[in-house]
Design a protein around this motif. Structure first.
Motif, PDB file in Angstrom:
ATOM      1  N   VAL A  61     -30.612 -62.653 -46.695  1.00 15.25           N
ATOM      2  CA  VAL A  61     -30.854 -61.414 -45.700  1.00 15.25           C
ATOM      3  C   VAL A  61     -29.789 -61.792 -44.712  1.00 15.25           C
ATOM      4  CG1 VAL A  61     -32.316 -60.699 -43.890  1.00 15.25           C
ATOM      5  CG2 VAL A  61     -33.201 -61.210 -46.272  1.00 15.25           C
ATOM      6  N   LEU A  62     -29.571 -63.077 -44.319  1.00 17.20           N
ATOM      7  CA  LEU A  62     -28.582 -62.857 -43.110  1.00 17.20           C
ATOM      8  C   LEU A  62     -27.136 -62.528 -43.490  1.00 17.20           C
ATOM      9  CD1 LEU A  62     -29.964 -66.576 -41.713  1.00 17.20           C
ATOM     10  CD2 LEU A  62     -30.299 -64.425 -40.834  1.00 17.20           C
ATOM     11  N   GLY A  63     -26.671 -63.079 -44.571  1.00 13.86           N
ATOM     12  CA  GLY A  63     -25.356 -62.421 -45.269  1.00 13.86           C
ATOM     13  C   GLY A  63     -25.534 -60.862 -45.057  1.00 13.86           C
ATOM     14  N   GLY A  64     -26.612 -60.186 -45.690  1.00 13.36           N
ATOM     15  CA  GLY A  64     -26.640 -58.925 -45.666  1.00 13.36           C
ATOM     16  C   GLY A  64     -26.555 -58.242 -44.348  1.00 13.36           C
ATOM     17  N   LEU A  65     -27.252 -58.746 -43.369  1.00  9.59           N
ATOM     18  CA  LEU A  65     -26.814 -58.340 -42.034  1.00  9.59           C
ATOM     19  C   LEU A  65     -25.829 -58.320 -41.532  1.00  9.59           C
ATOM     20  CD1 LEU A  65     -30.376 -59.984 -40.622  1.00  9.59           C
ATOM     21  CD2 LEU A  65     -29.943 -57.444 -40.870  1.00  9.59           C
ATOM     22  N   LEU A  85     -37.654 -66.005 -45.297  1.00 11.74           N
ATOM     23  CA  LEU A  85     -37.863 -66.956 -43.925  1.00 11.74           C
ATOM     24  C   LEU A  85     -37.949 -68.473 -44.572  1.00 11.74           C
ATOM     25  CD1 LEU A  85     -40.865 -65.046 -41.982  1.00 11.74           C
ATOM     26  CD2 LEU A  85     -38.459 -64.745 -41.783  1.00 11.74           C
ATOM     27  N   ASP A  86     -38.307 -68.633 -45.808  1.00  9.20           N
ATOM     28  CA  ASP A  86     -38.234 -69.914 -46.464  1.00  9.20           C
ATOM     29  C   ASP A  86     -38.192 -69.718 -47.981  1.00  9.20           C
ATOM     30  OD1 ASP A  86     -38.492 -73.194 -45.804  1.00  9.20           O
ATOM     31  OD2 ASP A  86     -39.065 -72.360 -47.709  1.00  9.20           O
ATOM     32  N   ALA A 110     -39.106 -70.603 -38.528  1.00 11.26           N
ATOM     33  CA  ALA A 110     -39.087 -70.146 -37.296  1.00 11.26           C
ATOM     34  C   ALA A 110     -37.751 -70.186 -36.821  1.00 11.26           C
ATOM     35  CB  ALA A 110     -39.470 -71.197 -36.383  1.00 11.26           C
ATOM     36  N   TRP A 111     -36.832 -70.777 -37.440  1.00 11.64           N
ATOM     37  CA  TRP A 111     -35.166 -70.761 -37.333  1.00 11.64           C
ATOM     38  C   TRP A 111     -34.720 -69.464 -37.970  1.00 11.64           C
ATOM     39  CZ3 TRP A 111     -31.470 -70.244 -41.015  1.00 11.64           C
ATOM     40  CH2 TRP A 111     -30.248 -70.450 -40.447  1.00 11.64           C
ATOM     41  N   ALA A 112     -35.223 -69.295 -39.100  1.00 12.49           N
ATOM     42  CA  ALA A 112     -34.772 -68.043 -39.889  1.00 12.49           C
ATOM     43  C   ALA A 112     -35.109 -66.890 -39.114  1.00 12.49           C
ATOM     44  CB  ALA A 112     -35.687 -67.913 -41.224  1.00 12.49           C
ATOM     45  N   CYS A 113     -36.438 -66.624 -38.375  1.00 13.89           N
ATOM     46  CA  CYS A 113     -36.623 -65.572 -37.636  1.00 13.89           C
ATOM     47  C   CYS A 113     -35.616 -65.345 -36.491  1.00 13.89           C
ATOM     48  CB  CYS A 113     -38.095 -65.952 -37.167  1.00 13.89           C
ATOM     49  SG  CYS A 113     -39.374 -65.686 -38.387  1.00 13.89           S
ATOM     50  N   ASP A 114     -35.361 -66.629 -35.824  1.00  9.50           N
ATOM     51  CA  ASP A 114     -34.521 -66.662 -34.659  1.00  9.50           C
ATOM     52  C   ASP A 114     -33.003 -65.862 -35.212  1.00  9.50           C
ATOM     53  OD1 ASP A 114     -36.067 -67.633 -32.840  1.00  9.50           O
ATOM     54  OD2 ASP A 114     -35.250 -69.497 -33.066  1.00  9.50           O
ATOM     55  N   ALA A 115     -32.510 -66.384 -36.569  1.00  9.48           N
ATOM     56  CA  ALA A 115     -31.157 -65.841 -37.078  1.00  9.48           C
ATOM     57  C   ALA A 115     -31.361 -64.383 -37.273  1.00  9.48           C
ATOM     58  CB  ALA A 115     -31.092 -67.047 -38.223  1.00  9.48           C
ATOM     59  N   ILE A 116     -32.498 -63.927 -37.855  1.00  9.85           N
ATOM     60  CA  ILE A 116     -32.748 -62.571 -38.241  1.00  9.85           C
ATOM     61  C   ILE A 116     -32.731 -61.638 -36.957  1.00  9.85           C
ATOM     62  CG2 ILE A 116     -34.401 -60.868 -39.377  1.00  9.85           C
ATOM     63  CD1 ILE A 116     -34.965 -63.151 -41.364  1.00  9.85           C
TER      64      ILE A 116
END
Lengths: 574, 84
Positions: A61-65, A85-86, A110-116
């Motif tokens: 998802v992060l790469g997609g964004l 998220l995990d 939690a880390w993934a949420c911040d990054a998203i």
């Protein structure tokens, strides 16, 4: 919608001659049917446009964004699931559900949420974003039985709620309402384990169809209705004025009417025009509306039509006073006969029955009204609309020039020119997309199209704000075009119906000719079934029949221009 | 497992293929296979299964996916289902 229907929609649009609208779809799963449904739902809403979906990388998802932010898109759909998220929260992974793993799952999420949130924020700077949070059930990772909330589940849901809240506060981001999703797609029916394991697509098709529809609705919303005309007896209150006492409280088992009043008051504050029709004499009605505990302030109701003529006559008067078309209006009455009578005259009007005595039915009506009048954001003009019309300071309708001159001479008119700001200022695009009568060509724009228009070379894009001695009307006109030397081509021009009969259209052209020393202006005019006011104005500027692209010289304009008494606020002129 | 009771299976299957492969003419569909249709990739196969499931009200089993590699084999699969 089924996959077959979605494919049929897409195939029918293959021949569309209009532009290509490109939307990014960012999700961690294989998009397959979700992509098909999102594309078809967008396509259904964008006639004359060919929708294309650009998919992001699988499982990232992060790469997609990041990838989506690099495309020249009209918008983006972002779908976040627990496994984004995990990955241990997905079914295509086997990295561990041991009790000792669970704290790390929460930390990682939690880390993934911040990054998203950061990635969505960057994406929203480029294009509008529609996003949904986790919609699937959590897998059985916790050591607690399924009926007992585990700390890991509670912590993850808190993170998901926080993720939605952070997104909802970002400009340009719209979040799927989980309550509506739950209503349309029961949480226990969403997961397709077989599909997830075999092809990487985790949703049952009905769930994907509903999710796709809601996401598309966020990106291309239906235009909200502008006015609500309501009956009083057995609608605003229980009972009939003049025949018995009326009520709207718990003691009289009529509290559902109080909820209706409360909603009308909220709609009025959000800029919805509220009118009243009632078959009763005016004195009785005014006495009823003067009740001190009425939750709907009397000053928010305009006009109030109280007499014994057919209700369609009342509706006609109200539409004329509001200066909006029937398609933008909802009529609420408890009588099916009255609804049918009004609807027979105004088939485009939305007629809804108030189900007196059926509390659950009233609640459903309140939800329906929220949908019909809902808008993504409120702008200052929404708060101005109702009180301005309620002051009775409307200019004379269809009056002679002398009466108009007299009215305007006293009006202390003032116009301010502001540049169109993108992104963030939704008022300009909202005006363009909802104005019918004074609309140069009826052209509607998506956020992406509007941004492209405003940001192209040579662009002129202005918003006009207006005030007069009776109060401000806010931003009431938008004009966009291209300037080349002393020539201006106007591609889009709208003027709110609230500001008609004030010669603002004349003053706008006078300002343009004067400000940029223009020799002529060409209008990208096109007739529509509703833009008769724009047509009539252009007709005043040219001799003979209106050509396809009317061109008006400075000399011809000066010869036709009526007396203007509008003062310009120069402080913010571009 | 549901039995396909209605007639016109081949006609309905042509319609399914037409939805997934709109570029094919009706005369090309009966001989369609991954080797003859350039757009017949994995996504097309997934869409084809979904469209067939919706049209015929059946669920295609995992072990049957291998039988869906041409119009003829899909038709044969459906005919076998009908005969059950």
């Amino acid at each position: 919608m089924t996959v077959s229907e979605a494919l049929a929609v897409m195939h029918a649009a293959r021949a569309a001659s209009g532009r290509v609208a490109r939307y990014a779809l960012v999700c961690g799963a294989t998009p397959v049917h979700l992509g098909t449904f999102v594309a078809a739902e967008l396509q259904r809403r964008l006639a004359d446009t060919r929708v294309e979906i650009v998919n992001g990388p699988y499982g990232d998802v992060l790469g997609g964004l990041e990838q989506a932010a690099r495309i020249d898109g009209d918008g983006a759909v972002v779908v976040v699931e627990w496994s984004d998220l995990d990955r241990r929260l997905g079914l295509r992974d086997a990295a561990g559900w041991r009790p000792g793993d669970l704290p790390d799952v929460v930390t990682n999420a939690a880390w993934a949420c911040d990054a998203i949130v950061a990635g969505v924020g960057r994406l929203a700077d480029r294009m509008p974003v529609a996003i949904s949070g986790p919609t699937l059930p959590l897998p059985p990772v916790a050591f607690t039985p399924g009926w007992m909330a585990s700390t890991v589940a509670v912590d993850l849901r808190r993170l998901a709620a926080d993720l939605a809240a952070r997104h909802a506060h970002l400009a340009g981001v719209r979040v799927v309402e989980s309550q509506r999703l739950d209503t349309l797609s029961a949480p226990g029916t969403r997961l397709d384990v077989r599909s997830w394991l075999t092809i990487g697509f985790p949703y049952r098709r009905p769930h994907a169809a509903i999710l796709g529809e809601l996401l598309a609705q966020l990106l291309v919303p239906t235009a909200p209705k502008k006015g609500l005309i309501t009956d009083l007896d057995d609608t605003v209150w229980r009972g009939v004025l003049g025949e018995a006492s009326v009520s709207w409280d718990l003691d009289h088992r009529s509290h559902a009417h109080a909820l209706y009043q409360q909603l009308l008051a909220a709609l009025a504050d959000a800029g919805v025009l509220i009118g009243v029709v009632c078959k009763a004499d005016a004195t009785t009605v005014e006495a009823g509306l003067a009740a001190r505990d009425l939750l709907l302030p009397r000053e928010r109701l305009f006009p109030v039509e109280a007499h014994w003529e057919p209700k369609s006559v009342s509706v006609e008067r109200i539409l004329r006073a509001w200066n909006i078309d029937a398609a933008s209006v909802v009529f609420v009455d408890d009588s099916p006969a009255e609804l049918a009578e009004v609807q027979s005259v105004y088939p485009d009007l939305t007629a809804l029955r108030f189900p007196t005595g059926d509390d659950a039915g009233v609640y459903a009506l309140l939800e329906e009204l929220r949908d019909l009048f809902g808008k993504p954001r409120l702008v200052p003009e929404d708060g101005l609309r109702a009180p301005t019309t309620a002051t009775g300071a409307l200019p004379p309708v269809a009056s002679g020039a002398d009466r108009l001159d007299a009215f305007l001479a006293r009006a202390e008119q003032e116009l301010t020119v502001l540049p169109v700001a993108t992104p963030g200022d939704g008022r300009a695009l909202e005006l363009v997309n909802k104005t019918n009568q004074f609309n140069l060509n009826g052209r509607r724009y998506t956020d992406g199209e509007w941004r492209a228009l405003v940001e192209r070379d040579g662009s002129v894009a202005l918003v006009l704000a207006y005030r007069e001695r009776y109060g401000p009307l806010g931003r009431i006109s938008v004009l966009a075009g291209r300037r080349a030397g002393a020539h201006l081509t106007v591609d889009t021009w709208v003027l709110s119906c609230r500001a008609f009969s004030r010669r603002i259209e004349w003053a706008t052209l006078a300002w343009l000719f004067d400000r940029w020393h223009l020799s002529d202006i060409t209008f990208a005019y096109a007739p529509t079934p509703k833009n008769h006011l724009a047509t009539g104005f252009l007709q005043e500027l040219v001799d003979g029949a209106l050509p396809a692209a009317p061109r008006v010289s400075a000399a011809a304009f000066a010869a036709r221009k009526p007396a203007l008494s509008i003062r310009w606020s120069a402080a913010e002129c571009p | 497992m549901p039995v396909i009771a209605l007639d016109g299976v081949e006609r309905r299957l042509v319609r399914c293929f037409g939805l997934v492969f709109p570029e094919l003419g009706t005369d090309e569909i009966p001989v369609a296979s991954p080797s003859s249709v350039g757009t017949w990739d994995s996504l097309a196969s997934i869409n084809l299964v979904a469209v067939i499931e919706e049209e015929f009200g059946i669920q295609v089993e995992l072990e049957e996916l291998g039988d869906m590699m041409s119009f003829a084999t899909v038709l044969d699969l459906l005919e076998r289902r009908r005969g059950r």
